[in-house]
Design an enzyme around this catalytic site. Structure first.
Site, short mmCIF file in Angstrom:
data_model
loop_
_atom_site.label_atom_id
_atom_site.label_comp_id
_atom_site.label_asym_id
_atom_site.label_seq_id
_atom_site.Cartn_x
_atom_site.Cartn_y
_atom_site.Cartn_z
N HIS A 1 -12.76 49.76 -28.09
CA HIS A 1 -14.15 49.39 -27.80
C HIS A 1 -14.76 48.59 -28.97
O HIS A 1 -15.98 48.53 -29.12
CB HIS A 1 -15.03 50.61 -27.50
CG HIS A 1 -14.39 51.58 -26.56
ND1 HIS A 1 -14.44 51.45 -25.20
CD2 HIS A 1 -13.64 52.70 -26.80
CE1 HIS A 1 -13.78 52.44 -24.63
NE2 HIS A 1 -13.27 53.21 -25.57
N ARG B 1 3.76 19.10 6.59
CA ARG B 1 3.21 18.48 5.38
C ARG B 1 1.87 17.81 5.68
O ARG B 1 1.65 17.27 6.74
CB ARG B 1 4.21 17.46 4.89
CG ARG B 1 4.08 16.55 3.72
CD ARG B 1 3.08 15.52 3.58
NE ARG B 1 2.63 15.56 2.18
CZ ARG B 1 3.17 14.84 1.21
NH1 ARG B 1 4.14 14.00 1.45
NH2 ARG B 1 2.73 14.96 -0.01
N ARG C 1 0.84 -1.21 0.00
CA ARG C 1 0.00 0.00 0.00
C ARG C 1 0.88 1.26 0.00
O ARG C 1 0.56 2.25 0.64
CB ARG C 1 -0.94 0.02 1.22
CG ARG C 1 -1.80 -1.20 1.40
CD ARG C 1 -2.86 -1.32 0.32
NE ARG C 1 -3.82 -0.23 0.43
CZ ARG C 1 -4.83 -0.03 -0.45
NH1 ARG C 1 -4.95 -0.86 -1.48
NH2 ARG C 1 -5.67 0.96 -0.29
N HIS C 2 1.99 1.20 -0.75
CA HIS C 2 2.94 2.32 -0.77
C HIS C 2 3.68 2.29 -2.11
O HIS C 2 4.39 1.34 -2.41
CB HIS C 2 3.93 2.18 0.38
CG HIS C 2 4.64 3.46 0.73
ND1 HIS C 2 5.64 4.00 -0.05
CD2 HIS C 2 4.49 4.30 1.79
CE1 HIS C 2 6.07 5.11 0.51
NE2 HIS C 2 5.40 5.33 1.64
N ARG D 1 -1.04 15.74 -9.01
CA ARG D 1 -0.90 14.78 -10.10
C ARG D 1 -1.74 15.19 -11.31
O ARG D 1 -1.52 14.71 -12.41
CB ARG D 1 -1.36 13.38 -9.63
CG ARG D 1 -0.47 12.75 -8.58
CD ARG D 1 -1.12 11.46 -8.07
NE ARG D 1 -0.42 10.92 -6.91
CZ ARG D 1 0.37 9.85 -6.94
NH1 ARG D 1 0.58 9.23 -8.09
NH2 ARG D 1 0.94 9.41 -5.84
N SER E 1 -17.70 23.32 -41.46
CA SER E 1 -18.98 23.05 -40.82
C SER E 1 -19.62 21.84 -41.48
O SER E 1 -19.59 21.70 -42.71
CB SER E 1 -19.91 24.26 -40.94
OG SER E 1 -21.24 23.92 -40.56
#
Length: 505
Positions: A178, A348, A104-105, A357, A308
């Site tokens: 404008h 941290r 699990r790492h 990620r 188109s």
């Protein structure tokens, strides 16, 4: 006939429009495909954020750490170093995934996968390090690579735009404020506005590349305690280890202090640079889209391109529209990075991991697409001078009236009488343009009015568009000489590098 028609209706009624694609059908296409990678971005930028680049960098960091520790007296053999070197690219991703599921790492999964192919070196892999030594330093390496690739592509865009600006440096065109007709400028001068924004972005980008630090060798909470233990309390060797690893990995320095991670302010600053490039691109392509509507400028249009599916005659500025679309997304990313930087508790927290990620790769992939498109657009941007001139001449008569007034006064005319005559003629000409949809006939009216006899023989000379662009022509030349050419000269080698791929759709 009626029976067959009835059967057809029953058949259509039986079709289930709500059913998903069944198992065994289209299985290779049932996984989400990220458009930034699969549709738009270059292979070069995709590689930077690929598993191949990421996990070989992990191994290079473990190697750099071992080499530096050996040089500083830790018992690591040359054969262990050689074994690590020989297997940097020998990654069994399936085995690493198996280990990750077991432990699990992710980092320990790859430690064991590396150890499988470098068994004698297994005891010294990751010696003294924490996961962020691998993760954060790899992020720094990827960020540096991505920034340098972005710089190369940005410089190429500036170079391409220079050629466009110089080609049309003296072509008068309507200025717009404008989005209403204003004093004339030139097509080339307008392009320098786009270039100036990109040069400002390049300046920020250069500074980030020059000052980007590596996380370095910091330990679990940034105190370097594990390395101080490894070197039996020798502070000098810990500092030297930090410097050696940074140098091997191509960095001038490590960040001075850190918690477990480098400060996430760095990510924020980098994403603001990417946002800035996106802003510049959006402005440029927004201008091009408006000019395309006026039929003055068009982006490249392939021979078999369809504008188109319904309106076959259309030539939509689809590449400029794509730039604006992706730029809008990249511009949103600094807000996420600001949230991450501000919410890191003490040394941290892990709530930075998942989002980084996403937004770090996507920010660079997005800008990579944008710069590829900008170069493609700039290289094939087509100007229609006759249309540009037509629009100029529709407005120029009104703009030229002050010059005409002054010339007539110098010839002995009454300023107030001439001013009133011009006002009356202008109102009448405006009514013809707006009320009847006819061309501006102000010059024709003036040419028939004896009050303006002094300029009748030189009216055409007085309304030459180039006389109304101010210093636009000179500004283009000065801008290139003073601002653009030094940059292009500095990065002459980058301009020679061909992109591996470009715009495909």
């Amino acid at each position: 006939f009626f029976i067959l028609h009835y059967i057809a209706i029953i058949s259509m009624a039986d079709f289930d429009y709500q059913t998903d694609v069944p198992d065994g059908v289209l299985d290779a296409h049932k996984k989400y495909s990220h458009p930034l990678v699969d549709r738009y971005a270059s292979t070069e930028m995709s590689y930077v954020w690929s598993p191949a680049c990421k996990f070989t960098t992990w191994r290079k960091l473990w190697l750099a750490l071992a080499v530096s520790e050996q040089e500083l007296g830790i018992e690591i053999t040359d054969s262990q170093i050689k074994e690590l070197e020989e297997n940097v690219n020998n990654i069994d991703f399936d085995k690493a995934n198996e280990y990750e599921k077991k432990f699990r790492h992710d980092v320990m999964g790859h430690v064991h996968a590396y150890g499988d192919v470098a068994p004698t070196a297994m005891p010294i892999i990751h010696l003294g390090a924490t996961s962020c030594f691998i993760g954060d330093n790899t992020d720094c390496v990827q960020l540096k690579k991505a920034l340098e690739l972005t710089r190369r592509k940005l410089v190429k865009v500036i170079g391409t735009l220079k050629a466009f600006a110089m080609k049309y440096y003296n072509l008068p065109t309507l200025g717009f404020t404008h989005y209403q007709a204003a004093q004339l400028t030139t097509v080339g001068k307008r392009a320098t506005l786009w270039m100036q924004d990109l040069l400002l972005d390049l300046d920020k980008l250069e500074r980030e590349i020059d000052t980007l630090p590596m996380r370095g060798v910091k330990g679990t909470t940034g105190t370097q305690a594990s390395f101080l233990e490894l070197f039996n309390g020798d502070h000098g060797k810990v500092k030297e280890l930090n410097a050696k690893v940074c140098k091997i990995m191509g960095f001038k320095k490590a960040i001075p202090v850190s918690g477990q991670t480098y400060t996430r302010k760095i990510d924020y600053h980098i994403l603001t640079i990417l946002s800035g490039i996106s802003q510049s691109a959006y402005k440029m392509c927004g201008d091009i889209r408006l000019l395309a509507n006026l039929k003055e400028v068009e982006e490249p249009f392939a021979k078999n391109q369809i504008g188109s599916s319904a309106m076959a005659y259309k030539r939509n500025p689809m590449r400029s529209e794509r730039v604006c679309s992706i730029a809008r997304y990249v511009m949103s990313l600094p807000a996420a990075a600001a949230g991450t930087a501000s919410s890191q508790w003490f040394e941290r927290t892990l709530d930075d991991s998942a989002i980084r990620r996403i937004y770090l790769p996507e920010g660079f992939l997005g800008v990579d697409v944008i710069l590829n498109l900008l170069e493609n657009i700039s290289n094939g941007l087509h100007v229609w001078p006759e249309v540009v001139n037509k629009h100029v001449m529709e407005e120029l008569p009104f703009m030229s009236t002050e010059v005409i007034l002054m010339e007539c006064v110098k010839a002995g005319g009454d300023r107030q009488e001439l001013h009133e005559a011009i006002r009356v003629h202008s109102m009448a000409a405006g009514a013809v343009v707006k009320g009847e949809g006819k061309p501006n006939d102000l010059m024709e009216r003036i040419s028939k009015d004896e009050l303006f006899k002094a300029v009748h023989d030189k009216l055409d000379d007085l309304v030459k568009p180039i006389l109304f662009v101010g210093r636009a022509v000179e500004q283009v030349g000065e801008f290139m000489e003073e601002e653009v050419d030094p940059v292009l000269s500095k990065y002459e080698d980058l301009l020679k590098v061909e992109n591996k791929d470009g715009v495909n759709v």
